[in-house]
Design a protein around this motif. Structure first.
Motif, PDB file in Angstrom:
ATOM      1  N   SER A  71       0.817  -1.208   0.000  1.00 18.98           N
ATOM      2  CA  SER A  71       0.000   0.000   0.000  1.00 18.98           C
ATOM      3  C   SER A  71       0.859   1.270   0.000  1.00 18.98           C
ATOM      4  O   SER A  71       0.360   2.349  -0.260  1.00 18.98           O
ATOM      5  N   PHE A  72       2.146   1.113   0.292  1.00 19.41           N
ATOM      6  CA  PHE A  72       3.047   2.279   0.253  1.00 19.41           C
ATOM      7  C   PHE A  72       3.889   2.306  -1.020  1.00 19.41           C
ATOM      8  O   PHE A  72       4.875   3.015  -1.098  1.00 19.41           O
ATOM      9  N   THR A  73       3.515   1.498  -2.010  1.00 22.76           N
ATOM     10  CA  THR A  73       4.270   1.469  -3.257  1.00 22.76           C
ATOM     11  C   THR A  73       3.354   1.745  -4.437  1.00 22.76           C
ATOM     12  O   THR A  73       2.134   1.772  -4.283  1.00 22.76           O
ATOM     13  N   ASP A  74       3.943   1.916  -5.597  1.00 23.96           N
ATOM     14  CA  ASP A  74       3.134   2.078  -6.802  1.00 23.96           C
ATOM     15  C   ASP A  74       3.173   0.802  -7.643  1.00 23.96           C
ATOM     16  O   ASP A  74       3.181   0.849  -8.863  1.00 23.96           O
ATOM     17  N   ALA A  75       3.211  -0.345  -6.934  1.00 23.16           N
ATOM     18  CA  ALA A  75       3.308  -1.629  -7.634  1.00 23.16           C
ATOM     19  C   ALA A  75       2.131  -1.839  -8.570  1.00 23.16           C
ATOM     20  O   ALA A  75       1.020  -1.379  -8.319  1.00 23.16           O
ATOM     21  N   ARG A  76       2.410  -2.523  -9.667  1.00 25.87           N
ATOM     22  CA  ARG A  76       1.369  -2.974 -10.576  1.00 25.87           C
ATOM     23  C   ARG A  76       1.476  -4.490 -10.697  1.00 25.87           C
ATOM     24  O   ARG A  76       2.415  -5.092 -10.176  1.00 25.87           O
ATOM     25  N   THR A  77       0.529  -5.069 -11.389  1.00 22.44           N
ATOM     26  CA  THR A  77       0.515  -6.536 -11.456  1.00 22.44           C
ATOM     27  C   THR A  77       1.850  -7.094 -11.923  1.00 22.44           C
ATOM     28  O   THR A  77       2.355  -8.066 -11.378  1.00 22.44           O
ATOM     29  N   LEU A  78       2.436  -6.455 -12.951  1.00 26.87           N
ATOM     30  CA  LEU A  78       3.631  -7.029 -13.549  1.00 26.87           C
ATOM     31  C   LEU A  78       4.921  -6.372 -13.082  1.00 26.87           C
ATOM     32  O   LEU A  78       6.003  -6.844 -13.383  1.00 26.87           O
ATOM     33  N   THR A  79       4.820  -5.263 -12.349  1.00 30.04           N
ATOM     34  CA  THR A  79       6.030  -4.599 -11.895  1.00 30.04           C
ATOM     35  C   THR A  79       6.015  -4.433 -10.380  1.00 30.04           C
ATOM     36  O   THR A  79       4.959  -4.271  -9.774  1.00 30.04           O
ATOM     37  N   ALA A  80       7.208  -4.498  -9.782  1.00 26.13           N
ATOM     38  CA  ALA A  80       7.302  -4.519  -8.333  1.00 26.13           C
ATOM     39  C   ALA A  80       6.938  -3.181  -7.706  1.00 26.13           C
ATOM     40  O   ALA A  80       6.327  -3.126  -6.650  1.00 26.13           O
ATOM     41  N   GLY A  81       7.336  -2.076  -8.351  1.00 26.51           N
ATOM     42  CA  GLY A  81       6.954  -0.766  -7.828  1.00 26.51           C
ATOM     43  C   GLY A  81       7.947  -0.187  -6.850  1.00 26.51           C
ATOM     44  O   GLY A  81       8.767  -0.882  -6.271  1.00 26.51           O
ATOM     45  N   GLN A  82       7.875   1.120  -6.698  1.00 27.70           N
ATOM     46  CA  GLN A  82       8.766   1.874  -5.827  1.00 27.70           C
ATOM     47  C   GLN A  82       8.003   2.334  -4.587  1.00 27.70           C
ATOM     48  O   GLN A  82       6.794   2.479  -4.625  1.00 27.70           O
ATOM     49  N   PHE A  83       8.763   2.606  -3.529  1.00 30.34           N
ATOM     50  CA  PHE A  83       8.163   3.153  -2.328  1.00 30.34           C
ATOM     51  C   PHE A  83       7.669   4.573  -2.606  1.00 30.34           C
ATOM     52  O   PHE A  83       8.396   5.393  -3.133  1.00 30.34           O
ATOM     53  N   VAL A  84       6.406   4.832  -2.307  1.00 31.02           N
ATOM     54  CA  VAL A  84       5.881   6.176  -2.592  1.00 31.02           C
ATOM     55  C   VAL A  84       5.302   6.834  -1.345  1.00 31.02           C
ATOM     56  O   VAL A  84       4.561   7.813  -1.432  1.00 31.02           O
ATOM     57  N   GLY A  85       5.610   6.287  -0.190  1.00 30.04           N
ATOM     58  CA  GLY A  85       5.090   6.871   1.046  1.00 30.04           C
ATOM     59  C   GLY A  85       3.571   6.780   1.102  1.00 30.04           C
ATOM     60  O   GLY A  85       2.974   5.799   0.693  1.00 30.04           O
ATOM     61  N   GLY A  86       2.959   7.843   1.557  1.00 30.96           N
ATOM     62  CA  GLY A  86       1.504   7.827   1.728  1.00 30.96           C
ATOM     63  C   GLY A  86       0.745   8.299   0.499  1.00 30.96           C
ATOM     64  O   GLY A  86      -0.424   8.669   0.597  1.00 30.96           O
TER      65      GLY A  86
END
Lengths: 294, 317
Positions: free
Chosen positions: B63-78
């Protein structure tokens, strides 16, 4: 004083008479209410069944509506099978449901027995793990489960449908309560005789909790056969669809042919109603037993 | 939901195991199967850890990342939570889910109790009625949804009857508000039998003498209901309120089937869980954002349950 003594039996007699009279028309009222609720609960199923048996020449939208089909036909059932592979879907549902019953009964009984009847360090922590798992709503972890399944490459497989619920934490706690309610003496003799935990579990404890096991089995079957949200998320390939997902697909694609949709729903619900009708006696008894104990 | 949810997890009775007998030599003829407690627990713990607890922790993490189904995502805070606050769909979903609780729970607390009282008395044929009233619970929610869509359709049975009686057609499935009410009605209809069983077990424990004593004192049926039955099954009513409000808040299938996957025109009937499913699944699913929504669902579910239990405690004081 004497007046009171005299009045007392009078009043009691009057109450008893009134009671009996009320009971008679109360009985009638009761049955009328029971029938009204009956119409409300199974009426919609009967209407669906009736729609599924109406031939193409019959106006299913006509007024006044008729519950009995005028042109009785079973063609709609063949029609569903031509439109969607409904029997394959049913087989998929059956595989998932039977697996769910077996894993839940075995896994929950094993864990429940250990929690209720074995002494070891870490028992409390193990119990807490199951309680915590029970408190997490499936709906709030389904996306993470979906991602996990992707990583395990189990998305779009029936195994992926089964795994998350294959040993329910609630069932473990149910079995634990059932085992804990057994008197310890039943196992004592076997214990003194040198039987190990496995032997005591299989030969003595397990046969004594058949009622709870039956309830776990029925709910495991129903839960798997009826589930919609999780298979909808995991499955994408039509050949893997379970019956509920297949029906939703049927509804979306052929919304206009109400007869086919009706036939599909009857295929989905009939086995379960028959199963339940056969098992309802032990089901209600099992649920009642558990409630009194709890 | 299983009926087991009403079992309190009582601590095991303190049973002192009999003194362990002096270890006898194994008779040798019997194969000793493994019996360590951890082997008994392993399958259950493994499944529960892998498919309940780990996903829960990873939901919070995602919930603190911008992950998508195929990509892990970065930390984006709140960021997800901030976006949520400005997302109109979130508020629509929250509104509908809460309305669902308000609409469904009072009915599911009261009606099944009355139904249980109706089938409580041992009368000829009563087991048939009990089982028949339970049928909607047994049926899949998809079947139930499709049946009611057919009944409530513009050309369906109920509108045919309404027209025949001289009322006009009612757009049960086309008006957003009526659709939500219709879905609630279906949820209540499907839940009646389930909660009826819970009440039936509770009613079995109410002593008959109380009713009789009350009747001798001249109390009518309504009065007996209020002074004897309700206090005796109060804790069960609270339990039903807690269970049904949690279930109502997480409603998905009924609305999904009746309004369509996107919650009707403009998504006016979307519920929170429908939103989670819409946003988070599929190949381009926004896993991070859906996880933030999931965390909100979790927190509100827990809050709702605590609220019901707390309201109960206050009444007791």
């Amino acid at each position: 004083m004497s007046a009171a003594v005299q009045r007392e039996p009078d009043r009691r007699a009057g109450w008893a008479r009134a009671g009996r009279r009320i009971r008679r028309w109360q009985l009638l009222l009761r049955y009328l209410l029971l029938l009204a609720v009956l119409a409300l609960t199974i009426g919609p199923f009967l209407w669906q069944l009736s729609t599924s048996l109406k031939g193409p020449g019959e106006d299913i939208y006509r007024y006044p509506p008729s519950l009995l089909p005028h042109r009785f036909t079973l063609d709609n059932y063949a029609g569903v099978a031509e439109t969607i592979p409904v029997w394959d879907f049913a087989l998929n549902s059956l595989k998932v449901a039977v697996t769910n019953v077996l894993t839940n009964c075995a896994g929950a009984a094993l864990a429940g027995y250990a929690l209720a009847r074995m002494r070891f360090t870490g028992r409390k922590s193990a119990l807490v793990v199951f309680i915590m798992a029970m408190l997490v709503p499936v709906e709030s972890i389904m996306i993470a489960q979906f991602v996990t399944m992707r990583e395990l490459q189990l998305n779009n497989t029936l195994l992926g449908v089964v795994l998350p619920g294959c040993i329910g934490a609630m069932n473990v706690l149910l079995m634990r309560n059932a085992f804990a309610a057994l008197p310890y003496e039943v196992e004592e003799a076997a214990f003194v005789d040198g039987a190990n935990a496995w032997q005591r579990f299989v030969r003595i404890a397990l046969p004594s909790v058949r009622g709870t096991l039956a309830v776990v089995a029925i709910f495991a079957f129903m839960g798997a056969w009826d589930d919609f949200l999780w298979p909808l998320i995991v499955l994408s390939d039509q050949s893997k669809f379970t019956l509920t997902i297949g029906l939703n697909f049927l509804h979306g694609t052929f919304a206009d042919n109400q007869r086919l949709v009706a036939a599909g729903t009857v295929i989905a619900v009939l086995p379960l109603i028959v199963l339940f009708a056969c098992l309802q006696r032990s089901f209600f008894r099992g649920v009642g037993e558990g409630a009194v104990k709890g | 939901m299983t009926p087991g949810e009403r079992f309190t997890v009582a601590e095991a009775p303190a049973v002192t195991p009999p003194p362990a007998p002096a270890r006898r030599p194994d008779r040798g003829t019997r194969t000793q199967l493994p019996s360590s407690p951890w082997l008994f627990l392993a399958p259950g713990l493994l499944i529960v850890a892998a498919f309940s607890l780990y996903p829960f922790l990873s939901t919070v993490a995602h919930s603190f990342t911008d992950a998508r189904t195929l990509t892990a995502g970065q930390f984006v805070g709140g960021a997800n939570y901030r976006e949520l606050i400005h997302d109109a769909m979130f508020w629509t979903g929250l509104r509908n889910s809460l309305l669902y609780v308000l609409g469904v729970v009072p009915l599911l607390v009261m009606l099944p109790l009355l139904l249980a009282m109706l089938v409580q008395r041992r009368l000829p044929g009563i087991t048939f009625f009990r089982a028949a009233f339970y049928t909607p619970v047994v049926a899949s929610v998809v079947v139930v949804g499709l049946i009611w869509v057919w009944l409530l359709d513009d050309r369906g049975l109920i509108n045919a009857l309404l027209e025949g009686l001289g009322f006009g057609k009612v757009g049960f499935l086309s008006d957003p508000w009526l659709l939500l009410l219709s879905a609630m009605a279906v949820t209540v209809w499907k839940g009646l039998g389930y909660y009826m069983i819970i009440y039936l077990a509770a009613l079995a424990n109410v002593p008959r003498e109380l009713h009789e004593a009350c009747a001798v004192d001249g109390a009518g049926a309504v009065r007996r209901f209020l002074t004897v039955t309700v206090p005796a099954v109060r804790s069960t009513m609270v339990l039903v309120a807690a269970l049904s409000s949690v279930a109502a808040f997480k409603v998905f299938s009924e609305v999904y089937l009746m309004a369509g996957p996107t919650g009707g025109p403009g998504g006016e009937d979307t519920t929170l869980v429908m939103l989670v499913q819409q946003v988070g699944t599929g190949l381009s699913g926004r896993v991070g954002y859906a996880s933030a929504l999931s965390v909100v669902v979790f927190v509100l579910t827990l809050g709702l349950m605590l609220l019901v239990l707390r309201a109960n405690r206050k009444e007791d004081a």
